[in-house]
Design a protein around this motif. Structure first.
Motif, PDB file in Angstrom:
ATOM      1  N   SER A   2       0.946  -1.195  -0.318  1.00  0.00           N
ATOM      2  CA  SER A   2       0.075  -0.018  -0.152  1.00  0.00           C
ATOM      3  C   SER A   2       0.708   1.447   0.046  1.00  0.00           C
ATOM      4  O   SER A   2       2.159   1.266   0.576  1.00  0.00           O
ATOM      5  CB  SER A   2      -1.043  -0.009   1.201  1.00  0.00           C
ATOM      6  N   HIS A   3       0.381   2.478  -0.582  1.00  0.00           N
ATOM      7  CA  HIS A   3       1.170   3.448  -0.776  1.00  0.00           C
ATOM      8  C   HIS A   3       0.251   4.786  -0.171  1.00  0.00           C
ATOM      9  O   HIS A   3      -0.765   4.904  -0.361  1.00  0.00           O
ATOM     10  CB  HIS A   3       1.653   3.892  -2.348  1.00  0.00           C
ATOM     11  N   GLY A   4       0.703   5.594   0.602  1.00  0.00           N
ATOM     12  CA  GLY A   4       0.134   6.560   1.186  1.00  0.00           C
ATOM     13  C   GLY A   4      -0.157   7.720   0.194  1.00  0.00           C
ATOM     14  O   GLY A   4      -1.165   8.437  -0.023  1.00  0.00           O
ATOM     15  N   LYS A   5       0.974   7.879  -0.776  1.00  0.00           N
ATOM     16  CA  LYS A   5       0.814   8.937  -1.869  1.00  0.00           C
ATOM     17  C   LYS A   5       0.538   8.169  -3.164  1.00  0.00           C
ATOM     18  O   LYS A   5       0.773   7.161  -3.475  1.00  0.00           O
ATOM     19  CB  LYS A   5       2.065   9.597  -2.017  1.00  0.00           C
ATOM     20  N   LEU A  28      -1.478  20.221 -10.115  1.00  0.00           N
ATOM     21  CA  LEU A  28      -2.604  19.303 -10.206  1.00  0.00           C
ATOM     22  C   LEU A  28      -3.277  18.703  -8.982  1.00  0.00           C
ATOM     23  O   LEU A  28      -4.026  18.276  -8.835  1.00  0.00           O
ATOM     24  CB  LEU A  28      -2.507  18.487 -11.131  1.00  0.00           C
ATOM     25  N   GLY A  29      -2.514  19.132  -7.846  1.00  0.00           N
ATOM     26  CA  GLY A  29      -3.020  18.780  -6.543  1.00  0.00           C
ATOM     27  C   GLY A  29      -3.000  17.259  -6.192  1.00  0.00           C
ATOM     28  O   GLY A  29      -3.772  16.651  -5.592  1.00  0.00           O
ATOM     29  N   LEU A  30      -2.106  16.641  -7.143  1.00  0.00           N
ATOM     30  CA  LEU A  30      -1.670  15.219  -6.878  1.00  0.00           C
ATOM     31  C   LEU A  30      -0.609  14.740  -5.813  1.00  0.00           C
ATOM     32  O   LEU A  30       0.652  15.503  -5.768  1.00  0.00           O
ATOM     33  CB  LEU A  30      -1.423  14.506  -8.217  1.00  0.00           C
ATOM     34  N   SER A  31      -1.017  13.730  -5.055  1.00  0.00           N
ATOM     35  CA  SER A  31      -0.189  13.503  -3.805  1.00  0.00           C
ATOM     36  C   SER A  31       1.109  12.725  -4.343  1.00  0.00           C
ATOM     37  O   SER A  31       0.822  11.771  -5.419  1.00  0.00           O
ATOM     38  CB  SER A  31      -0.719  12.654  -2.886  1.00  0.00           C
ATOM     39  N   TYR A  32       2.204  12.889  -3.817  1.00  0.00           N
ATOM     40  CA  TYR A  32       3.372  12.208  -4.404  1.00  0.00           C
ATOM     41  C   TYR A  32       4.729  12.203  -3.356  1.00  0.00           C
ATOM     42  O   TYR A  32       4.702  13.010  -2.474  1.00  0.00           O
ATOM     43  CB  TYR A  32       4.006  12.778  -5.661  1.00  0.00           C
ATOM     44  N   GLU A  33       5.178  11.198  -3.217  1.00  0.00           N
ATOM     45  CA  GLU A  33       6.669  10.968  -2.486  1.00  0.00           C
ATOM     46  C   GLU A  33       7.671  11.165  -3.430  1.00  0.00           C
ATOM     47  O   GLU A  33       7.854  10.206  -4.256  1.00  0.00           O
ATOM     48  CB  GLU A  33       6.581   9.736  -1.650  1.00  0.00           C
ATOM     49  N   SER A  34       8.789  11.886  -3.234  1.00  0.00           N
ATOM     50  CA  SER A  34       9.843  11.802  -3.924  1.00  0.00           C
ATOM     51  C   SER A  34      10.793  10.977  -3.295  1.00  0.00           C
ATOM     52  O   SER A  34      11.181  11.078  -2.063  1.00  0.00           O
ATOM     53  CB  SER A  34      10.496  13.449  -3.850  1.00  0.00           C
ATOM     54  N   VAL A  35      11.740  10.479  -4.061  1.00  0.00           N
ATOM     55  CA  VAL A  35      12.819   9.421  -3.658  1.00  0.00           C
ATOM     56  C   VAL A  35      13.847  10.080  -4.285  1.00  0.00           C
ATOM     57  O   VAL A  35      14.149   9.943  -5.809  1.00  0.00           O
ATOM     58  CB  VAL A  35      12.696   8.021  -4.085  1.00  0.00           C
ATOM     59  N   TYR A  36      14.764  10.674  -3.419  1.00  0.00           N
ATOM     60  CA  TYR A  36      16.078  11.476  -4.159  1.00  0.00           C
ATOM     61  C   TYR A  36      17.122  10.566  -4.416  1.00  0.00           C
ATOM     62  O   TYR A  36      17.666  10.147  -3.222  1.00  0.00           O
ATOM     63  CB  TYR A  36      16.543  12.534  -3.317  1.00  0.00           C
ATOM     64  N   HIS A  64       0.604   4.681  -8.533  1.00  0.00           N
ATOM     65  CA  HIS A  64       0.108   3.702  -7.732  1.00  0.00           C
ATOM     66  C   HIS A  64      -1.406   3.614  -7.814  1.00  0.00           C
ATOM     67  O   HIS A  64      -1.972   2.412  -7.469  1.00  0.00           O
ATOM     68  CB  HIS A  64       0.751   3.961  -6.327  1.00  0.00           C
ATOM     69  N   LYS A  65      -2.058   4.507  -8.214  1.00  0.00           N
ATOM     70  CA  LYS A  65      -3.563   4.497  -8.651  1.00  0.00           C
ATOM     71  C   LYS A  65      -3.859   3.944  -9.916  1.00  0.00           C
ATOM     72  O   LYS A  65      -5.082   3.945 -10.408  1.00  0.00           O
ATOM     73  CB  LYS A  65      -4.306   5.595  -8.080  1.00  0.00           C
ATOM     74  N   ASN A  66      -3.065   3.535 -10.963  1.00  0.00           N
ATOM     75  CA  ASN A  66      -3.120   3.276 -12.049  1.00  0.00           C
ATOM     76  C   ASN A  66      -2.322   2.134 -12.347  1.00  0.00           C
ATOM     77  O   ASN A  66      -1.578   1.850 -13.200  1.00  0.00           O
ATOM     78  CB  ASN A  66      -2.604   4.234 -13.037  1.00  0.00           C
ATOM     79  N   ASN A  67      -2.385   0.813 -11.363  1.00  0.00           N
ATOM     80  CA  ASN A  67      -1.579  -0.286 -11.334  1.00  0.00           C
ATOM     81  C   ASN A  67      -0.257  -0.154 -11.384  1.00  0.00           C
ATOM     82  O   ASN A  67       0.490  -0.978 -12.125  1.00  0.00           O
ATOM     83  CB  ASN A  67      -2.307  -1.175 -12.543  1.00  0.00           C
ATOM     84  N   ASP A  68       0.228   0.930 -10.953  1.00  0.00           N
ATOM     85  CA  ASP A  68       1.842   1.032 -10.683  1.00  0.00           C
ATOM     86  C   ASP A  68       2.517   1.454 -11.920  1.00  0.00           C
ATOM     87  O   ASP A  68       3.387   0.790 -12.383  1.00  0.00           O
ATOM     88  CB  ASP A  68       2.524  -0.358  -9.888  1.00  0.00           C
ATOM     89  N   PHE A  69       1.537   2.078 -12.928  1.00  0.00           N
ATOM     90  CA  PHE A  69       2.094   2.468 -13.944  1.00  0.00           C
ATOM     91  C   PHE A  69       3.137   3.263 -14.051  1.00  0.00           C
ATOM     92  O   PHE A  69       3.470   4.297 -13.236  1.00  0.00           O
ATOM     93  CB  PHE A  69       1.028   3.150 -15.007  1.00  0.00           C
ATOM     94  N   THR A  70       4.319   3.130 -15.004  1.00  0.00           N
ATOM     95  CA  THR A  70       5.486   3.601 -14.849  1.00  0.00           C
ATOM     96  C   THR A  70       5.819   4.471 -16.278  1.00  0.00           C
ATOM     97  O   THR A  70       5.603   4.186 -17.155  1.00  0.00           O
ATOM     98  CB  THR A  70       6.603   2.689 -14.545  1.00  0.00           C
ATOM     99  N   VAL A  71       6.371   5.799 -15.732  1.00  0.00           N
ATOM    100  CA  VAL A  71       6.707   6.668 -16.932  1.00  0.00           C
ATOM    101  C   VAL A  71       7.905   7.264 -16.860  1.00  0.00           C
ATOM    102  O   VAL A  71       8.145   7.739 -15.735  1.00  0.00           O
ATOM    103  CB  VAL A  71       5.439   7.610 -17.151  1.00  0.00           C
ATOM    104  N   TRP A  72       8.892   7.366 -17.657  1.00  0.00           N
ATOM    105  CA  TRP A  72      10.164   8.089 -17.447  1.00  0.00           C
ATOM    106  C   TRP A  72      10.294   9.028 -18.625  1.00  0.00           C
ATOM    107  O   TRP A  72       9.790   8.825 -19.664  1.00  0.00           O
ATOM    108  CB  TRP A  72      11.336   7.114 -17.263  1.00  0.00           C
ATOM    109  N   GLU A  73      11.432   9.960 -18.378  1.00  0.00           N
ATOM    110  CA  GLU A  73      11.639  10.919 -19.408  1.00  0.00           C
ATOM    111  C   GLU A  73      10.615  12.039 -19.135  1.00  0.00           C
ATOM    112  O   GLU A  73       9.358  11.869 -19.141  1.00  0.00           O
ATOM    113  CB  GLU A  73      11.738  10.660 -20.965  1.00  0.00           C
ATOM    114  N   SER A  74      11.099  13.134 -18.733  1.00  0.00           N
ATOM    115  CA  SER A  74      10.313  14.381 -18.038  1.00  0.00           C
ATOM    116  C   SER A  74       9.232  14.709 -19.279  1.00  0.00           C
ATOM    117  O   SER A  74       8.064  14.839 -18.619  1.00  0.00           O
ATOM    118  CB  SER A  74      11.106  15.716 -17.870  1.00  0.00           C
TER     119      SER A  74
END
Length: 221
Positions: A2-5, A28-36, A64-74
């Motif tokens: 489970s993910h809080g963000k 956009l008011g979307l919650s996120y956790e940054s991993v530096y 995490h709310k879209n089946n852990d969908f991953t995107v890279w490149e800004s």
């Protein structure tokens, strides 16, 4: 698990590109956790991260709310976020003309502005050998890019669609560090006045301002 963000954002405290994504998530008011990631420790090249981004660079996101969908490149991440979560298209557009106007500037940023700034910084601060011709080349390219921006922004307030969009947002982190990669004595406001005013407008956007404040706390610049 489970993910809080909603999002995990893989980032770097000082690196420009991840902050573009943070700015938009803020707006956009979307919650996120940054991993530096610690680049000196090689965390960006470790298998745990290259499973997320095979290119071993930041940023990357996991939704995490879209089946852990991953995107890279800004640029791709910005497009994903506006297409999926900017339901009112506040930072993008609905008409074909405006969409492609935004996209052309976004592509110009990721293929032109970012790499030129990055190479200028590399040859100025990190390359083992000082190569003045390389530094000069990339400084000239940065000014050329600024000239392209100036030619348009001297006639209009924003790059595309008559409003602040992801096109404007994409340029702000690199331009914010401009004095560090151009020769001493460079005067942004004097040499590119319309672009400077636009840059200040983008920096005043609440999500951008909040991001820059956090970046300063984390990295000291």
């Amino acid at each position: 698990m489970s993910h809080g963000k909603q999002f995990t954002l893989y980032a770097h405290k000082g690196g420009p590109n991840p902050w573009k994504v943070a700015f938009l998530l803020n707006e956009l008011g979307l919650s996120y956790e940054s991993v530096y990631l610690d680049f000196q420790a090689g965390e960006h090249r470790a298998p745990a991260y290259t499973k997320v981004n095979p290119n071993g660079r930041v940023p990357a996101i996991i939704d995490h709310k879209n089946n852990d969908f991953t995107v890279w490149e800004s640029g791709a991440i910005l497009l994903y976020l506006v297409e999926k979560y900017d339901t009112e298209k506040k930072y993008f557009a609905t008409s074909e003309t405006d969409r492609f106007a935004i996209l052309q500037w976004l592509f110009f940023q990721v293929s032109g502005q970012g790499p030129y700034f990055g190479q200028a910084a590399w040859f100025t601060y990190f390359h083992a050998e000082k190569i003045p011709s390389a530094i000069e080349r990339y400084q000239k390219e940065i000014k050329r890019v600024l000239g392209v921006l100036e030619s348009v922004l001297s006639k209009q307030e924003w790059l595309a669609a008559g409003k602040f969009t992801i096109a404007d947002l994409s340029f702000v982190t690199w331009n914010n560090g401009i004095t560090g990669v151009l020769e001493s004595g460079f005067d942004f406001e004097k040499e590119f006045p319309a672009t400077y005013k636009w840059h200040q407008r983008v920096c005043a956007v609440p999500g951008v301002k909040a991001g820059f404040e956090l970046k300063k706390q984390l990295s000291g610049h």
